[in-house]
Motif scaffolding. Structure first.
Motif, short mmCIF file in Angstrom:
data_model
loop_
_atom_site.label_atom_id
_atom_site.label_comp_id
_atom_site.label_asym_id
_atom_site.label_seq_id
_atom_site.Cartn_x
_atom_site.Cartn_y
_atom_site.Cartn_z
N THR A 194 -13.93 33.76 -52.20
CA THR A 194 -14.44 34.90 -52.96
C THR A 194 -15.78 34.61 -53.64
N VAL A 195 -16.01 33.34 -54.00
CA VAL A 195 -17.28 32.98 -54.63
C VAL A 195 -18.44 33.22 -53.67
N GLN A 196 -18.30 32.76 -52.45
CA GLN A 196 -19.36 32.95 -51.45
C GLN A 196 -19.50 34.42 -51.07
N LYS A 197 -18.37 35.11 -50.94
CA LYS A 197 -18.41 36.53 -50.57
C LYS A 197 -19.15 37.34 -51.62
N GLN A 198 -18.87 37.10 -52.89
CA GLN A 198 -19.56 37.85 -53.93
C GLN A 198 -21.04 37.52 -53.93
N ALA A 199 -21.39 36.25 -53.69
CA ALA A 199 -22.79 35.86 -53.64
C ALA A 199 -23.51 36.58 -52.50
N ILE A 200 -22.84 36.71 -51.35
CA ILE A 200 -23.44 37.42 -50.22
C ILE A 200 -23.63 38.90 -50.54
N ASP A 201 -22.66 39.49 -51.24
CA ASP A 201 -22.81 40.89 -51.66
C ASP A 201 -24.03 41.05 -52.56
N GLU A 202 -24.21 40.11 -53.51
CA GLU A 202 -25.36 40.17 -54.41
C GLU A 202 -26.66 39.95 -53.64
N LEU A 203 -26.62 39.05 -52.67
CA LEU A 203 -27.79 38.78 -51.84
C LEU A 203 -28.21 40.02 -51.06
N ALA A 204 -27.23 40.69 -50.47
CA ALA A 204 -27.52 41.89 -49.68
C ALA A 204 -28.10 43.00 -50.55
N ALA A 205 -27.75 43.01 -51.83
CA ALA A 205 -28.21 44.06 -52.74
C ALA A 205 -29.61 43.80 -53.27
N LEU A 206 -30.19 42.63 -53.00
CA LEU A 206 -31.54 42.32 -53.47
C LEU A 206 -32.56 43.21 -52.77
N PRO A 207 -33.71 43.42 -53.37
CA PRO A 207 -34.76 44.21 -52.70
C PRO A 207 -35.13 43.58 -51.36
N ALA A 208 -35.47 44.39 -50.40
CA ALA A 208 -35.78 43.89 -49.06
C ALA A 208 -36.96 42.94 -49.06
N ASN A 209 -37.85 43.06 -50.06
CA ASN A 209 -39.03 42.21 -50.10
C ASN A 209 -38.83 40.95 -50.93
N HIS A 210 -37.60 40.67 -51.34
CA HIS A 210 -37.35 39.44 -52.10
C HIS A 210 -37.71 38.24 -51.23
N PHE A 234 -36.63 35.32 -50.67
CA PHE A 234 -35.63 34.48 -50.02
C PHE A 234 -34.47 35.26 -49.42
N ARG A 235 -34.49 36.58 -49.56
CA ARG A 235 -33.39 37.38 -49.02
C ARG A 235 -33.31 37.27 -47.50
N LYS A 236 -34.45 37.51 -46.83
CA LYS A 236 -34.46 37.56 -45.38
C LYS A 236 -34.08 36.22 -44.76
N VAL A 237 -34.69 35.13 -45.23
CA VAL A 237 -34.43 33.83 -44.62
C VAL A 237 -32.99 33.40 -44.85
N THR A 238 -32.41 33.74 -46.01
CA THR A 238 -31.02 33.38 -46.28
C THR A 238 -30.07 34.15 -45.37
N LEU A 239 -30.32 35.44 -45.19
CA LEU A 239 -29.48 36.23 -44.29
C LEU A 239 -29.57 35.72 -42.86
N GLU A 240 -30.76 35.32 -42.42
CA GLU A 240 -30.90 34.80 -41.06
C GLU A 240 -30.09 33.51 -40.89
N LEU A 241 -30.11 32.65 -41.91
CA LEU A 241 -29.32 31.43 -41.84
C LEU A 241 -27.82 31.76 -41.83
N LEU A 242 -27.43 32.76 -42.59
CA LEU A 242 -26.03 33.16 -42.60
C LEU A 242 -25.61 33.76 -41.25
N TYR A 243 -26.50 34.52 -40.59
CA TYR A 243 -26.19 35.06 -39.27
C TYR A 243 -26.01 33.91 -38.27
#
Length: 312
Positions: free
Chosen positions: A172-188, A190-199
């Motif tokens: 649940t800790v990682q899941k909540q962090a991913i939810d918060e990450l996804a909610a960040l502005p698209a231009n943040h 580190f958002r894009k690179v982190t999501l790519e690593l998660l994919y």
């Protein structure tokens, strides 16, 4: 097997977040009996204000640091092994100082940060780890001369400051962090690179036949995010298409995210492969986006492209 998949994700993740701010060695080998440090970091400047973007992780990175992330709770023996790595790094610095006839400065010796999902009271008391008032809950310092900190990720408060560390948690800790990450502005930044690593992590977990419950839930959480990113790329392409033609805009948007994910998965692609991808139609690009997470090597991409070429 999945532990090693997560280990590689953690190393790649920390490297991507920290490389704008300092020199990264990941992994770094020490001693005759080879031990590998997960991430050895040396900041370009301790006064870099932009490190604040990484919150607690940025605070850790203001000085030379060794990061040792664990997918499962770090055991006593594993923590001892991390301490050995730190001592070997210190010995190497001391030898270099002796050769140069200089004194080793305390700030040159890295701080060891052990990132563990949880840490029992037995582990913490056994290593003499205590909290400090100027650090958040979940951060435990060993006695001063050991220059080591145990970070219990599940005890960190759920704030923006701790987000970039909680991504390395589990359940649940990682899941909540991913939810918060996804909610960040698209231009943040580190958002894009982190999501790519998660994919990429999602893909590696998908090919494992004995996936744990936590990992299965992680895969399910990431799947819609990947689709959302593809849809955003299409929308960006459509906007671009108002200026350059709708079809061309859609193709460029789809190409952008696919090439980005393939680069993250396999590194730099040969120019011939990039050219083949850029020559695909919009429908073919969408088909490639649907299957690329199933590729385990560049050869799979090459086979897919050959099959598409043969159908024309």
């Amino acid at each position: 097997m999945t532990r090693f998949i997560h280990d590689q994700f953690s190393k790649d993740y920390l490297e991507e977040l920290l490389k704008p701010y300092g020199e990264i060695q990941a992994p770094s080998r020490v001693a005759a009996e080879v031990r590998e440090i997960d991430v050895l970091f040396s900041p370009f400047s301790p006064q870099n204000a932009s490190l604040e973007t990484l919150g607690l992780l940025g605070k850790m990175a203001t000085k030379p640091a060794i990061f040792e992330p664990f997918r499962n709770p770090a055991a006593k023996e594993e923590i001892c092994d991390c301490l050995l790595k730190l001592l070997e790094v210190r010995s190497a610095l001391q030898r270099e100082a002796n050769r140069n006839k200089t004194s080793i400065q305390n700030i040159e010796v890295p701080q060891l940060w052990i990132l563990t999902p949880t840490a029992s009271s037995t582990i913490l008391s056994g290593f003499g780890a205590t909290q400090k008032p100027d650090w958040v809950a979940g951060v435990y310092f060993l006695p001063e001369y050991l220059r080591t900190v145990i970070v219990a990720l599940h005890q960190l408060p759920c704030t923006q400051e701790t987000l970039w560390l909680r991504v390395l948690g589990r359940g649940t800790v990682q899941k909540q962090a991913i939810d918060e990450l996804a909610a960040l502005p698209a231009n943040h930044p580190f958002r894009k690179v982190t999501l790519e690593l998660l994919y990429n992590l999602q893909k590696n977990l998908n090919i494992n036949q004995q996936i744990e419950t936590d990992d299965r839930e992680l895969v399910m959480r990431l799947a819609p995010l990947y689709q959302e990113d593809r849809e955003k790329a299409r929308q960006e392409g459509q906007q671009l298409g108002k200026q350059q033609g709708k079809q061309e805009g859609q193709q460029q948007g789809e190409q952008q995210i696919i090439l980005r994910l393939l680069k993250r998965r396999f590194g730099e692609l040969e120019l011939s492969l990039i050219g083949q991808i850029q020559g695909l139609s919009t429908d073919e690009l969408e088909s490639l986006g649907d299957v690329l997470l199933d590729f385990s090597k560049v050869g799979d991409l090459e086979v897919w492209l050959r099959e598409k070429a043969s159908q024309q």
